[in-house]
Design an enzyme around this catalytic site. Structure first.
Site, PDB file in Angstrom:
ATOM      1  N   CYS A  70      15.484  12.807 111.780  1.00 56.83           N
ATOM      2  CA  CYS A  70      16.670  12.622 112.632  1.00 56.83           C
ATOM      3  C   CYS A  70      16.295  12.286 114.074  1.00 56.83           C
ATOM      4  O   CYS A  70      16.993  11.515 114.742  1.00 56.83           O
ATOM      5  CB  CYS A  70      17.540  13.866 112.605  1.00 56.83           C
ATOM      6  SG  CYS A  70      18.163  14.250 110.973  1.00 56.83           S
ATOM      7  N   ASP A  84      23.326   2.806  96.134  1.00 57.76           N
ATOM      8  CA  ASP A  84      22.413   3.545  95.252  1.00 57.76           C
ATOM      9  C   ASP A  84      22.296   4.986  95.764  1.00 57.76           C
ATOM     10  O   ASP A  84      23.015   5.386  96.692  1.00 57.76           O
ATOM     11  CB  ASP A  84      21.046   2.847  95.187  1.00 57.76           C
ATOM     12  CG  ASP A  84      20.302   2.913  96.514  1.00 57.76           C
ATOM     13  OD1 ASP A  84      20.907   3.343  97.530  1.00 57.76           O
ATOM     14  OD2 ASP A  84      19.110   2.555  96.553  1.00 57.76           O
ATOM     15  N   TYR A 128      26.140  -1.564  91.213  1.00 57.08           N
ATOM     16  CA  TYR A 128      25.091  -1.534  92.233  1.00 57.08           C
ATOM     17  C   TYR A 128      24.305  -2.858  92.267  1.00 57.08           C
ATOM     18  O   TYR A 128      24.187  -3.497  93.315  1.00 57.08           O
ATOM     19  CB  TYR A 128      24.118  -0.351  92.012  1.00 57.08           C
ATOM     20  CG  TYR A 128      22.879  -0.586  92.824  1.00 57.08           C
ATOM     21  CD1 TYR A 128      22.897  -0.401  94.197  1.00 57.08           C
ATOM     22  CD2 TYR A 128      21.718  -1.107  92.229  1.00 57.08           C
ATOM     23  CE1 TYR A 128      21.795  -0.703  94.971  1.00 57.08           C
ATOM     24  CE2 TYR A 128      20.611  -1.413  92.992  1.00 57.08           C
ATOM     25  CZ  TYR A 128      20.652  -1.208  94.362  1.00 57.08           C
ATOM     26  OH  TYR A 128      19.565  -1.543  95.123  1.00 57.08           O
ATOM     27  N   TRP A 188       9.835  -9.703  96.884  1.00 58.29           N
ATOM     28  CA  TRP A 188      11.144 -10.270  96.529  1.00 58.29           C
ATOM     29  C   TRP A 188      11.990 -10.566  97.764  1.00 58.29           C
ATOM     30  O   TRP A 188      13.053 -11.155  97.667  1.00 58.29           O
ATOM     31  CB  TRP A 188      11.901  -9.334  95.591  1.00 58.29           C
ATOM     32  CG  TRP A 188      11.885  -7.907  96.025  1.00 58.29           C
ATOM     33  CD1 TRP A 188      12.802  -7.297  96.827  1.00 58.29           C
ATOM     34  CD2 TRP A 188      10.904  -6.922  95.691  1.00 58.29           C
ATOM     35  NE1 TRP A 188      12.446  -5.982  97.023  1.00 58.29           N
ATOM     36  CE2 TRP A 188      11.293  -5.716  96.335  1.00 58.29           C
ATOM     37  CE3 TRP A 188       9.746  -6.923  94.926  1.00 58.29           C
ATOM     38  CZ2 TRP A 188      10.554  -4.546  96.228  1.00 58.29           C
ATOM     39  CZ3 TRP A 188       9.016  -5.756  94.821  1.00 58.29           C
ATOM     40  CH2 TRP A 188       9.413  -4.585  95.463  1.00 58.29           C
ATOM     41  N   GLU A 208      15.796  -5.848  91.717  1.00 60.24           N
ATOM     42  CA  GLU A 208      16.740  -4.726  91.777  1.00 60.24           C
ATOM     43  C   GLU A 208      16.713  -3.910  90.487  1.00 60.24           C
ATOM     44  O   GLU A 208      16.842  -2.694  90.508  1.00 60.24           O
ATOM     45  CB  GLU A 208      18.171  -5.227  92.055  1.00 60.24           C
ATOM     46  CG  GLU A 208      18.376  -5.748  93.469  1.00 60.24           C
ATOM     47  CD  GLU A 208      18.131  -4.678  94.540  1.00 60.24           C
ATOM     48  OE1 GLU A 208      18.212  -3.482  94.232  1.00 60.24           O
ATOM     49  OE2 GLU A 208      17.839  -5.054  95.692  1.00 60.24           O
TER      50      GLU A 208
HETATM   51 FE1  SF4 Z   1      20.110  10.759 108.357  1.00 64.79          FE
HETATM   52 FE2  SF4 Z   1      19.412  12.334 110.383  1.00 64.79          FE
HETATM   53 FE3  SF4 Z   1      19.862   9.745 110.787  1.00 64.79          FE
HETATM   54 FE4  SF4 Z   1      21.861  11.373 110.253  1.00 64.79          FE
HETATM   55  S1  SF4 Z   1      20.553  11.427 112.040  1.00 64.79           S
HETATM   56  S2  SF4 Z   1      21.538   9.363 109.354  1.00 64.79           S
HETATM   57  S3  SF4 Z   1      20.913  12.766 108.818  1.00 64.79           S
HETATM   58  S4  SF4 Z   1      18.234  10.656 109.557  1.00 64.79           S
END
Ligand code: SF4
Length: 360
Positions: A200, A139, A121, A25, A38
């Protein structure tokens, strides 16, 4: 400090340019295709949606094709995706757009929200991706990402928190790339900022993330615990005729499986007399005495608010099939057929196929 819009946009969009997954899509800006995708993607994984989307678009390539199709046909093309109210509403929405807007999906928030089945949404997603309107599309992924970015510890299921998150997204969304921005935020939530193990260390917006700095990522988002789904036991009759066909019953508009075709079933009223209950309702359906030969297996299926146990009974074969009423049909359930069945009853067919000695 909250994320500053420009640097945040640039980091997020730069990442999205290379990380965005290929999806059928995403190949065009056609608002109808985006609308269908969606709706299919709500509560459903991308990988599951792909083949359904392709098949659906082949059969219903535009608003008019969908609007004039019989509902049976639409449900059949949704069969297995679950949450069939989405298909019924999409169908209603297509009829509305065909009649009220000459087939053109509306391009303003006010008008698009009048289309049946389109909520805030989906409206944000369609408007931003197809028409580049700077409307947020928030979402579950986005609630999670934003609550972490802002280190926001309010319950994201409350309307107050949702209003706050919407305000933040509105501040971040770029006027000239709203569609990509919304998709990038969702993609970040799906691929990087996942619920349990966010990546992260490789996150493209880590330097903007307040929860990362505060060490609170694993505490977010805050969500009130959902009530456990209610248990429901359904006695389900496998009624067969001499041709190896099974009786299916189309459900009324009021029940759980609205409009879909199921093996006949009733809610169990007493656990001790289930065989008798099945014999009684099976006999009434085919207008001749029919006994349950006993329970053969139990299929479990969970919907948002209900956990179902389908206790499946095999009944004696029908010897002289009568003319059936309109909502009943003899169906070769192991072959292709035009009757749309809900996922729970497709699971019954699979369980039958796994026991060829009984059901071959
Ligand atoms: Fe998400 Fe970690 Fe990125 Fe923060 S640093 S937006 S918690 S992945």
């Amino acid at each position: 400090m909250p994320p500053r819009a420009k640097p945040f946009q640039s980091d997020l969009l730069g990442w999205f340019e290379t990380a965005a997954r290929e999806m059928p899509w995403r190949k065009s800006k056609d608002p109808y295709r985006i609308w269908v995708s969606e709706i299919m993607l709500q509560q459903t994984q991308v990988a599951t949606v792909r083949p359904y989307f392709k098949r659906f678009m082949k059969r219903f390539p535009d608003v008019f094709a969908l609007a004039k199709a019989p509902q049976e046909d639409v449900l059949k093309h949704w069969e297995g995706l679950g949450y069939y109210s989405r298909a019924r509403n999409l169908h209603k929405g297509a009829k509305y757009v065909a009649e009220q807007h000459a087939g053109k999906v509306p391009n303003t928030l006010e008008t698009i929200l009048k289309v049946p089945g389109i909520g805030p949404y989906s409206a944000g997603a369609i408007l931003s991706i197809a028409y580049e309107v700077a409307a947020p599309a928030i979402d579950g992924n986005v609630y999670r990402v934003i609550s972490r970015l802002y280190d926001y510890h309010q319950d994201v299921t409350t309307s107050e928190a949702q209003k706050q998150i919407k305000t933040w997204v509105e501040k971040l969304i770029p006027l000239d790339a709203a569609g990509d921005f919304n998709q990038a935020l969702m993609e970040l939530g799906a691929l990087v900022c996942s619920p349990k193990t966010p990546a992260c260390q490789s996150c493209p917006v880590q330097k903007h993330c307040k929860a990362f700095k505060a060490g609170t990522v694993d505490k977010l988002p805050v969500k009130k615990k959902k009530k456990p789904p209610k248990k429901l036991t359904l006695l389900t009759a496998l009624i067969r005729n001499g041709q190896g066909e099974y009786l299916l019953e189309q459900q009324s508009d009021g029940g759980i499986f609205k409009g879909l075709w199921c093996f006949p079933h009733v809610e169990s009223v007493h656990p001790k007399s289930e065989t008798e209950q099945v014999s009684a309702f099976a006999s009434a359906l085919v207008d001749q005495a029919l006994k349950s030969e006993g329970e053969v297996f139990v299929v479990e299926h969970t919907l948002t608010h209900r956990k179902m146990f389908l206790k499946t009974h095999l009944c004696q074969p029908v010897v002289s099939p009568q003319k059936l009423s309109k909502n009943l049909a003899w169906v070769s359930v192991f072959e292709e057929h035009p009757y749309a069945m809900p996922v729970a009853h497709q699971k019954i067919v699979k369980a039958m196929q796994a026991q060829p000695l009984f059901f071959g």
